[in-house]
Design a protein around this motif. Structure first.
Motif, PDB file in Angstrom:
ATOM      1  N   GLY A 107      -9.821  -1.956 -91.742  1.00 43.38           N
ATOM      2  CA  GLY A 107     -10.133  -2.444 -90.931  1.00 43.38           C
ATOM      3  C   GLY A 107     -11.731  -3.421 -90.667  1.00 43.38           C
ATOM      4  O   GLY A 107     -11.490  -4.317 -90.247  1.00 43.38           O
ATOM      5  N   ILE A 108     -12.143  -4.054 -91.978  1.00 45.27           N
ATOM      6  CA  ILE A 108     -12.566  -4.953 -92.488  1.00 45.27           C
ATOM      7  C   ILE A 108     -12.754  -6.023 -93.626  1.00 45.27           C
ATOM      8  O   ILE A 108     -12.130  -4.431 -94.827  1.00 45.27           O
ATOM      9  CB  ILE A 108     -13.866  -4.951 -92.466  1.00 45.27           C
ATOM     10  CG1 ILE A 108     -15.158  -6.047 -92.225  1.00 45.27           C
ATOM     11  CG2 ILE A 108     -14.772  -3.208 -93.349  1.00 45.27           C
ATOM     12  CD1 ILE A 108     -16.182  -6.693 -92.049  1.00 45.27           C
TER      13      ILE A 108
ATOM     14  N   PHE B 142     -14.516   3.061 -89.111  1.00 40.76           N
ATOM     15  CA  PHE B 142     -12.931   2.559 -89.542  1.00 40.76           C
ATOM     16  C   PHE B 142     -12.126   3.324 -89.850  1.00 40.76           C
ATOM     17  O   PHE B 142     -11.869   3.935 -90.446  1.00 40.76           O
ATOM     18  CB  PHE B 142     -13.234   1.685 -90.776  1.00 40.76           C
ATOM     19  CG  PHE B 142     -14.170   0.356 -90.941  1.00 40.76           C
ATOM     20  CD1 PHE B 142     -14.152  -0.856 -90.611  1.00 40.76           C
ATOM     21  CD2 PHE B 142     -15.806   1.007 -91.601  1.00 40.76           C
ATOM     22  CE1 PHE B 142     -15.439  -1.535 -90.760  1.00 40.76           C
ATOM     23  CE2 PHE B 142     -16.987   0.261 -91.090  1.00 40.76           C
ATOM     24  CZ  PHE B 142     -16.422  -1.524 -90.786  1.00 40.76           C
ATOM     25  N   TYR B 143     -11.269   3.355 -88.697  1.00 41.47           N
ATOM     26  CA  TYR B 143     -10.696   4.083 -88.811  1.00 41.47           C
ATOM     27  C   TYR B 143      -8.822   4.179 -88.539  1.00 41.47           C
ATOM     28  O   TYR B 143      -8.873   2.837 -87.308  1.00 41.47           O
ATOM     29  CB  TYR B 143     -10.506   5.563 -88.001  1.00 41.47           C
ATOM     30  CG  TYR B 143     -11.094   5.196 -86.430  1.00 41.47           C
ATOM     31  CD1 TYR B 143     -10.112   5.399 -85.349  1.00 41.47           C
ATOM     32  CD2 TYR B 143     -12.168   4.733 -86.032  1.00 41.47           C
ATOM     33  CE1 TYR B 143     -10.253   5.055 -84.889  1.00 41.47           C
ATOM     34  CE2 TYR B 143     -12.475   4.971 -84.668  1.00 41.47           C
ATOM     35  CZ  TYR B 143     -11.803   5.389 -84.055  1.00 41.47           C
ATOM     36  OH  TYR B 143     -12.520   5.206 -82.625  1.00 41.47           O
TER      37      TYR B 143
ATOM     38  N   ASN C 194      -6.360   2.194 -89.244  1.00 42.77           N
ATOM     39  CA  ASN C 194      -6.275   1.674 -89.941  1.00 42.77           C
ATOM     40  C   ASN C 194      -4.854   0.985 -90.222  1.00 42.77           C
ATOM     41  O   ASN C 194      -4.402   2.180 -90.935  1.00 42.77           O
ATOM     42  CB  ASN C 194      -7.300   0.312 -90.087  1.00 42.77           C
ATOM     43  CG  ASN C 194      -8.408  -0.233 -90.042  1.00 42.77           C
ATOM     44  OD1 ASN C 194      -8.123  -1.100 -88.611  1.00 42.77           O
ATOM     45  ND2 ASN C 194      -9.473   0.886 -90.167  1.00 42.77           N
ATOM     46  N   ALA C 195      -4.301  -0.170 -90.468  1.00 44.20           N
ATOM     47  CA  ALA C 195      -2.474   0.117 -91.624  1.00 44.20           C
ATOM     48  C   ALA C 195      -3.136   0.020 -93.302  1.00 44.20           C
ATOM     49  O   ALA C 195      -2.374   1.136 -93.429  1.00 44.20           O
ATOM     50  CB  ALA C 195      -2.601  -0.834 -91.122  1.00 44.20           C
ATOM     51  N   ALA C 196      -4.243   0.007 -93.178  1.00 45.06           N
ATOM     52  CA  ALA C 196      -4.075  -0.534 -95.283  1.00 45.06           C
ATOM     53  C   ALA C 196      -6.504   0.871 -94.819  1.00 45.06           C
ATOM     54  O   ALA C 196      -5.692   1.184 -94.855  1.00 45.06           O
ATOM     55  CB  ALA C 196      -4.391  -1.626 -95.197  1.00 45.06           C
ATOM     56  N   TYR C 197      -6.404  -0.279 -96.338  1.00 46.92           N
ATOM     57  CA  TYR C 197      -8.178   0.349 -96.221  1.00 46.92           C
ATOM     58  C   TYR C 197      -8.658   0.583 -94.564  1.00 46.92           C
ATOM     59  O   TYR C 197      -9.074  -0.832 -93.548  1.00 46.92           O
ATOM     60  CB  TYR C 197      -8.314  -0.867 -97.467  1.00 46.92           C
ATOM     61  CG  TYR C 197      -7.547  -0.678 -98.121  1.00 46.92           C
ATOM     62  CD1 TYR C 197      -7.291  -0.149 -99.409  1.00 46.92           C
ATOM     63  CD2 TYR C 197      -6.681  -1.931 -98.606  1.00 46.92           C
ATOM     64  CE1 TYR C 197      -6.574   0.205-100.421  1.00 46.92           C
ATOM     65  CE2 TYR C 197      -5.451  -2.387-100.045  1.00 46.92           C
ATOM     66  CZ  TYR C 197      -6.056  -0.970-100.813  1.00 46.92           C
ATOM     67  OH  TYR C 197      -4.902  -0.776-101.629  1.00 46.92           O
ATOM     68  N   GLY C 198     -10.134   1.170 -94.955  1.00 48.73           N
ATOM     69  CA  GLY C 198     -10.890   1.200 -93.737  1.00 48.73           C
ATOM     70  C   GLY C 198     -11.833  -0.682 -93.650  1.00 48.73           C
ATOM     71  O   GLY C 198     -11.927  -1.439 -93.523  1.00 48.73           O
ATOM     72  N   ILE C 199     -12.477  -0.801 -95.528  1.00 44.14           N
ATOM     73  CA  ILE C 199     -13.289  -1.501 -95.784  1.00 44.14           C
ATOM     74  C   ILE C 199     -13.002  -2.157 -97.231  1.00 44.14           C
ATOM     75  O   ILE C 199     -12.253  -0.683 -97.697  1.00 44.14           O
ATOM     76  CB  ILE C 199     -14.431  -0.796 -96.427  1.00 44.14           C
ATOM     77  CG1 ILE C 199     -15.529  -0.208 -94.461  1.00 44.14           C
ATOM     78  CG2 ILE C 199     -15.886  -1.432 -96.743  1.00 44.14           C
ATOM     79  CD1 ILE C 199     -16.591   0.201 -94.583  1.00 44.14           C
TER      80      ILE C 199
ATOM     81  N   ARG D 248     -18.333   5.840 -91.441  1.00 39.48           N
ATOM     82  CA  ARG D 248     -17.484   6.762 -91.343  1.00 39.48           C
ATOM     83  C   ARG D 248     -15.880   5.607 -91.243  1.00 39.48           C
ATOM     84  O   ARG D 248     -15.532   4.864 -90.669  1.00 39.48           O
ATOM     85  CB  ARG D 248     -17.115   7.991 -90.911  1.00 39.48           C
ATOM     86  CG  ARG D 248     -18.331   8.415 -90.314  1.00 39.48           C
ATOM     87  CD  ARG D 248     -18.213   9.638 -88.902  1.00 39.48           C
ATOM     88  NE  ARG D 248     -17.518   9.174 -87.996  1.00 39.48           N
ATOM     89  CZ  ARG D 248     -17.043   9.198 -86.788  1.00 39.48           C
ATOM     90  NH1 ARG D 248     -17.049  11.052 -86.870  1.00 39.48           N
ATOM     91  NH2 ARG D 248     -16.479   9.143 -85.783  1.00 39.48           N
ATOM     92  N   SER D 249     -15.199   6.052 -92.736  1.00 40.54           N
ATOM     93  CA  SER D 249     -13.601   5.490 -92.347  1.00 40.54           C
ATOM     94  C   SER D 249     -12.587   7.016 -92.784  1.00 40.54           C
ATOM     95  O   SER D 249     -13.066   7.751 -94.158  1.00 40.54           O
ATOM     96  CB  SER D 249     -14.038   4.724 -93.843  1.00 40.54           C
ATOM     97  OG  SER D 249     -12.614   4.356 -94.032  1.00 40.54           O
TER      98      SER D 249
END
Length: 94
Positions: A13-14, A28-29, A31-36, A55-56
């Motif tokens: 996400g970032i 952050f939702y 997403n293929a891997a990590y949110g942050i 929120r992730s």
């Protein structure tokens, strides 16, 4: 960063490789891997960041591992008051 966040991405996400950032009140939702993700990329210093009131959720769409928030390097990073759910891991510190 103070925005509606990021979703869906084909990676994180970032992904931060710098210091002194504030990430707050964002989503952050999906997403293929990590949110942050905070990571020391090369000679950069990933320290003194604050991640709060976000929120992730539902990250790791590729099922290769993905936390809501991961702190991979740096010092004095603060992570608090976040809502984390539906990821393969919650908050990871490496």
């Amino acid at each position: 960063v103070h925005s509606n966040g990021t979703h869906p991405n084909y990676d994180h996400g970032i992904y931060l490789t710098t210091g002194g950032n504030l990430i707050e009140e964002s989503d952050f939702y999906n997403n293929a891997a990590y949110g942050i993700h905070l990571y020391n990329g090369g000679a950069k210093i990933v320290s003194n960041n604050t991640i709060r009131n976000n929120r992730s959720f539902n990250n790791n769409r590729l099922k290769t591992g993905g936390a809501g928030i991961i702190i991979s390097s740096g010092a004095n990073n603060l992570v608090y008051n976040n809502i984390i759910f539906g990821n393969s891991d919650g908050i990871m510190v490496q």
